[in-house]
Scaffold this motif. Sequence first.
Motif, mmCIF file in Angstrom:
data_model
loop_
_atom_site.group_PDB
_atom_site.id
_atom_site.type_symbol
_atom_site.label_atom_id
_atom_site.label_comp_id
_atom_site.label_asym_id
_atom_site.label_seq_id
_atom_site.Cartn_x
_atom_site.Cartn_y
_atom_site.Cartn_z
ATOM 1 N N ALA A 50 31.146 60.287 -72.617
ATOM 2 C CA ALA A 50 31.845 60.019 -71.714
ATOM 3 C C ALA A 50 31.714 58.740 -70.896
ATOM 4 N N THR A 51 30.154 58.370 -70.907
ATOM 5 C CA THR A 51 29.635 57.203 -70.655
ATOM 6 C C THR A 51 30.117 55.949 -71.251
ATOM 7 N N ASP A 52 30.193 56.272 -72.502
ATOM 8 C CA ASP A 52 30.568 55.176 -73.637
ATOM 9 C C ASP A 52 32.176 55.265 -73.331
ATOM 10 N N LEU A 53 32.892 56.083 -73.381
ATOM 11 C CA LEU A 53 34.303 56.045 -73.070
ATOM 12 C C LEU A 53 34.870 55.031 -72.262
ATOM 13 N N PHE A 54 33.961 54.701 -71.232
ATOM 14 C CA PHE A 54 34.326 53.757 -69.932
ATOM 15 C C PHE A 54 33.342 52.527 -70.341
ATOM 16 N N ASN A 55 33.113 52.337 -71.540
ATOM 17 C CA ASN A 55 32.105 51.240 -72.020
ATOM 18 C C ASN A 55 30.778 51.031 -70.853
ATOM 19 N N GLY A 56 30.477 52.322 -70.421
ATOM 20 C CA GLY A 56 29.126 52.121 -69.823
ATOM 21 C C GLY A 56 27.739 52.264 -70.467
ATOM 22 N N ASP A 57 26.829 52.021 -69.824
ATOM 23 C CA ASP A 57 25.441 52.040 -70.511
ATOM 24 C C ASP A 57 24.753 53.322 -70.862
ATOM 25 N N ILE A 58 24.799 53.639 -72.281
ATOM 26 C CA ILE A 58 24.396 54.827 -72.560
ATOM 27 C C ILE A 58 23.252 55.191 -72.353
ATOM 28 N N LYS A 59 22.317 54.297 -72.184
ATOM 29 C CA LYS A 59 20.776 54.449 -71.909
ATOM 30 C C LYS A 59 20.716 54.926 -70.443
ATOM 31 N N ALA A 60 21.636 54.506 -69.564
ATOM 32 C CA ALA A 60 21.305 55.070 -68.210
ATOM 33 C C ALA A 60 22.039 56.454 -68.163
ATOM 34 N N ALA A 61 22.922 56.911 -69.207
ATOM 35 C CA ALA A 61 23.126 58.342 -69.301
ATOM 36 C C ALA A 61 22.224 59.306 -70.058
ATOM 37 N N GLU A 307 41.030 52.409 -78.484
ATOM 38 C CA GLU A 307 40.250 52.376 -79.171
ATOM 39 C C GLU A 307 38.904 53.171 -78.797
ATOM 40 N N ASN A 308 38.835 53.039 -77.583
ATOM 41 C CA ASN A 308 37.579 53.801 -76.961
ATOM 42 C C ASN A 308 37.857 55.444 -76.872
ATOM 43 N N LYS A 309 38.962 55.904 -77.502
ATOM 44 C CA LYS A 309 39.197 57.416 -77.236
ATOM 45 C C LYS A 309 38.920 58.118 -78.563
ATOM 46 N N GLY A 310 38.695 57.315 -79.551
ATOM 47 C CA GLY A 310 38.717 58.022 -80.717
ATOM 48 C C GLY A 310 37.460 58.948 -81.121
ATOM 49 N N VAL A 311 36.316 58.706 -80.361
ATOM 50 C CA VAL A 311 35.173 59.452 -80.835
ATOM 51 C C VAL A 311 35.354 60.699 -80.086
ATOM 52 N N LEU A 312 35.805 60.705 -78.744
ATOM 53 C CA LEU A 312 35.885 61.999 -78.015
ATOM 54 C C LEU A 312 36.956 62.949 -78.560
ATOM 55 N N LEU A 313 38.145 62.337 -79.065
ATOM 56 C CA LEU A 313 39.229 63.092 -79.582
ATOM 57 C C LEU A 313 38.646 63.837 -81.035
ATOM 58 N N GLU A 314 37.962 63.003 -81.589
ATOM 59 C CA GLU A 314 37.370 63.458 -83.002
ATOM 60 C C GLU A 314 36.425 64.638 -82.724
ATOM 61 N N PHE A 315 35.633 64.598 -81.436
ATOM 62 C CA PHE A 315 34.766 65.727 -81.211
ATOM 63 C C PHE A 315 35.677 66.847 -80.832
ATOM 64 N N ALA A 316 36.487 66.647 -79.965
ATOM 65 C CA ALA A 316 37.472 67.849 -79.496
ATOM 66 C C ALA A 316 38.253 68.428 -80.627
#
Lengths: 324, 324
Positions: A50-61, A307-316
């Motif tokens: 979810a953090t990655d979806l919004f180009n956030g810092d995954i280290k912070a997550a 292009e941000n959405k691919g990973v979560l869609l694949e996961f779903a």
Amino acid sequence: MHSIKELQQIIDQAVKETTYPAEPKELYEPISYLMSLGGKRLRPALVLMATDLFNGDIKAALAPALAIELFHNFTLMHDDIMDKAPLRRGKPTVHAKWNESVAILSGDVMFVKAYKMMIQVKPDILIQVLEIFNTTAVGVCEGQQIDMNFELRDEVSVAEYIEMIRLKTAVLLGGALKIGALIGEASETDAQHLYEFGENLGIAFQLQDDILDVYGDPEKFGKQVGGDIISNKKTFLLITALALAKGDVLEELNHWLSLKEFNPEEKVMAVRAIYDQLGIRTLSESKMQSYAEKSITEFNLINVPGENKGVLLEFAEMLVERQH
Amino acid sequence: MHSIKELQQIIDQAVKETTYPAEPKELYEPISYLMSLGGKRLRPALVLMATDLFNGDIKAALAPALAIELFHNFTLMHDDIMDKAPLRRGKPTVHAKWNESVAILSGDVMFVKAYKMMIQVKPDILIQVLEIFNTTAVGVCEGQQIDMNFELRDEVSVAEYIEMIRLKTAVLLGGALKIGALIGEASETDAQHLYEFGENLGIAFQLQDDILDVYGDPEKFGKQVGGDIISNKKTFLLITALALAKGDVLEELNHWLSLKEFNPEEKVMAVRAIYDQLGIRTLSESKMQSYAEKSITEFNLINVPGENKGVLLEFAEMLVERQH
């Protein structure tokens, strides 16, 4: 974007690197033990995705993701006591390996540790994150209580069942995603769409679990196929079968439900045959599919580059098409 | 300043006015039940008194005060399962009145409710308040585990015993006061002095409890006098007696400790007679007094007008001089 595999590796590494005080060992060893048994790490991966979806810092997550995994395992530790479960992921449960007091108290301290990880977010989102976490935690407890209550009831409706799995399973998926979204500085609207995506996906996920319990390939499923049938668990499949069956078929189904002693394989085969006759598998898959579709509808409303959405869609897709 | 009585009434009123969802009733009725059994409301009163000490807004301290009381009662609900206690404040414990699963899960949700109340502080102190609360909660769990471990050990030193009661009882008094101080906008130094006051007072409070268990007036004490002697509980009194007794006296003490069957009154009288012979009461009272004095030393270092200090001083005196 990070792949699902990369994110799961980050979580596995972080879980491995987490250490607890040496004493009192009865309090901390069960936490390390349960956390080391593995599992799919779905829930913490959702925070990072979810953090990655919004180009956030995954280290912070990462700390909040671990908080979600700690919380999930805390609920497993306590649920296993209540369910008198001897095994978890093929290994002895904490109350079986140590004792009930250890499983109660170690679970309690695990819950505090979850809060300790969860508050490691930026101050400007702390209160929102905690409100989501608290609401999620209350939901999960309510879901577990309702699930236990269902065991003592004769009749449960489909709507009641869906509400139970929404609370027990789905709100945590939604909550994990929403917390990740806030860390990724998503708008309130996008965070809420992602929550709805997660909640609907969670219901689909649990329905798929119910289907696999009856129709899964024993070699892929990893646990005993037919466990729900053997224990008369009121899943979507059984509730629907009881609603649809008439005459002899209903009588036969009730006969199998009423037997105190039986050959487990025989019961599983007989009940499955009744399900087949009533078309339960198709009905369940279509119910599951309808929640999966609702989740995708919500997901499509999120305002980020495709292009941000691919990973979560694949996961779903992976979650609802999985065979184990 | 508000008197102790006023503050306790404010808390009692707020506890009475707190409602929980109607369903699932197995989850929420036990919370209302346990919270309605009363008790001294010492811990929430400490939050309000601390805020009042710094001329803070006690209305702003009420939700965190209730959080502390909810947390305390959550630990009681779970401890009572572990201790297999049938009664709490003269009424059936939650696991006795409902069942163990209810007491586990209702306790868990009570803990979440405590966090929900605790986060109702001003955003600028939220993270500090939660860090204190988390540290306190971990301490209380560790103290409970160490206390259970002592039951299985042959020898426990005075230092180990003091550390156990520090964790199990005293950190919560310190934590409640420090949270109240932060709400009252105390300086970090003053908040820390107040914490130390509370922690030392908490140790004195527990030592007084141990003394009352042996020497209390049955009519005033409210529970069975001699309970600790009957169960061989390793309190400061027993640990000290075992360290000091020699020859025949030690042999007689060990004899009473080893008996599986005995007349409870006879055992209480015999062990109390040994304590008297060894001067245990005086030693215990002087130990208790030394912690009470440490607490006052810390209290005196707090930089507020003398007239603000009266209520907490009176409360501290009441705690260590109480007869029940």
